[in-house]
Write a protein that holds these residues in place. Structure first.
Motif, PDB file in Angstrom:
ATOM      1  N   GLU A 118      16.036  19.910  -0.447  1.00  0.00           N
ATOM      2  CA  GLU A 118      14.793  19.654  -1.173  1.00  0.00           C
ATOM      3  C   GLU A 118      14.070  18.427  -0.599  1.00  0.00           C
ATOM      4  OE1 GLU A 118      15.928  19.218  -5.213  1.00  0.00           O
ATOM      5  OE2 GLU A 118      16.007  21.372  -5.614  1.00  0.00           O
ATOM      6  N   GLU A 119      14.823  17.395  -0.315  1.00  0.00           N
ATOM      7  CA  GLU A 119      14.220  16.195   0.264  1.00  0.00           C
ATOM      8  C   GLU A 119      13.598  16.489   1.619  1.00  0.00           C
ATOM      9  OE1 GLU A 119      13.691  13.109  -0.850  1.00  0.00           O
ATOM     10  OE2 GLU A 119      14.375  13.830  -2.807  1.00  0.00           O
ATOM     11  N   SER A 120      14.281  17.295   2.409  1.00  0.00           N
ATOM     12  CA  SER A 120      13.737  17.637   3.731  1.00  0.00           C
ATOM     13  C   SER A 120      12.446  18.438   3.595  1.00  0.00           C
ATOM     14  CB  SER A 120      14.781  18.436   4.529  1.00  0.00           C
ATOM     15  OG  SER A 120      15.948  17.681   4.752  1.00  0.00           O
ATOM     16  N   VAL A 121      12.396  19.399   2.641  1.00  0.00           N
ATOM     17  CA  VAL A 121      11.188  20.201   2.423  1.00  0.00           C
ATOM     18  C   VAL A 121      10.030  19.316   1.976  1.00  0.00           C
ATOM     19  CG1 VAL A 121      10.171  22.008   0.979  1.00  0.00           C
ATOM     20  CG2 VAL A 121      12.457  22.331   1.946  1.00  0.00           C
ATOM     21  N   ARG A 122      10.296  18.354   1.087  1.00  0.00           N
ATOM     22  CA  ARG A 122       9.243  17.462   0.618  1.00  0.00           C
ATOM     23  C   ARG A 122       8.692  16.607   1.762  1.00  0.00           C
ATOM     24  NH1 ARG A 122      12.933  16.753  -3.878  1.00  0.00           N
ATOM     25  NH2 ARG A 122      12.120  17.824  -5.737  1.00  0.00           N
ATOM     26  N   ARG A 123       9.591  16.119   2.630  1.00  0.00           N
ATOM     27  CA  ARG A 123       9.127  15.294   3.751  1.00  0.00           C
ATOM     28  C   ARG A 123       8.238  16.086   4.702  1.00  0.00           C
ATOM     29  NH1 ARG A 123      14.441  13.042   3.605  1.00  0.00           N
ATOM     30  NH2 ARG A 123      15.101  14.474   5.249  1.00  0.00           N
ATOM     31  N   LEU A 124       8.464  17.394   4.766  1.00  0.00           N
ATOM     32  CA  LEU A 124       7.636  18.256   5.626  1.00  0.00           C
ATOM     33  C   LEU A 124       6.350  18.711   4.930  1.00  0.00           C
ATOM     34  CD1 LEU A 124      10.473  20.448   7.184  1.00  0.00           C
ATOM     35  CD2 LEU A 124       9.153  18.662   8.332  1.00  0.00           C
TER      36      LEU A 124
END
Length: 247
Positions: A220-226
């Motif tokens: 989820e954190e990776s998706v938000r950063r993208l």
């Protein structure tokens, strides 16, 4: 014979903190008396004097509360602690340095005259009230939990608990703790030698789900950063609470 008796007394002195002197062990430990009587009855049995051997074994049971069939094989430094109610069958084989507590049965389930009682390899510990039934082997260094009923082979170094007994392998517990350390989740309430393997299995499932929750959070954190959007997901698992419920 006397050398073996001295060896048995020394073994008890090392294993039992309640033993205060060699004389006390010689006079007051029924396990010592039962094993000594068995050595005599076993010689008679092997010499073909089977009725006399059984008669001597019978008196040994009357004196000590421990029944060892004269045909059984008992190794060196076998410690029968307390001992009342212990029964060791005709074709049982108890290896060196084994420890057997009160109420234990090393019994058979077959009616033929073949091997029908268990073999305990070196260093096995059988807890109070346990029943080990059948012509299989309990591997060296294994532990049988109190009041367990063992009806199949136990690997060396394993712990068998429950009715019927289930196996806990020390390597499995070690591997589980290492995995918990890698994912940053401290396992709760399950250590080497846990008493209930079903509880252990539940703890492991809870740990696995907790690990997946952490992985989903990272995704989820990776998706938000993208720049992506993440919808509301289910509430994360409270692993600590569930582990406490399982214990």
């Amino acid at each position: 014979m006397f050398a073996r008796l001295r060896e048995d007394i020394s073994n008890v002195m090392q294993k039992d903190p309640a033993a205060r002197s060699s004389l006390e062990v010689l006079l007051c430990y029924p396990g010592i008396h039962a094993v000594a009587i068995h050595r005599l009855s076993n010689r008679l049995w092997k010499g073909g004097f089977t009725t006399l051997a059984r008669w001597l074994s019978h008196w040994g049971r009357w004196l000590t509360g421990i029944e060892i069939h004269p045909g059984a094989t008992i190794g060196r430094r076998v410690f029968i602690d307390h001992g009342m109610g212990v029964v060791i069958g005709e074709t049982a084989d108890v290896g060196d340095d084994c420890t057997i507590y009160q109420g234990v049965t090393l019994g058979g389930t077959a009616l033929n005259r073949a091997k029908r009682h268990p073999t305990l390899e070196r260093g096995v510990v059988v807890g109070a009230g346990a029943k080990v039934l059948g012509p299989f082997t309990v591997g060296a260094g294994a532990n049988i939990g109190s009041n367990s009923v063992v009806i199949k082979e136990v690997p060396a170094g394993a712990t068998a608990v429950g009715i019927p007994a289930r196996m806990i392998l020390q390597e499995d517990d070690k591997r589980r703790e290492e995995q918990a350390a890698r994912i940053g989740f401290s396992a709760y309430g399950v250590t080497q030698g846990a008493n209930d393997p079903l509880s252990t299995a539940l703890h492991r499932l809870i740990d696995h789900v907790a690990m997946q929750d952490r992985q989903i959070e990272r995704l989820e954190e990776s998706v938000r950063r993208l720049g992506g959007q993440v919808g509301d997901l289910v509430e994360p698992l409270d692993a600590g609470k569930l582990n406490r419920m399982v214990d």
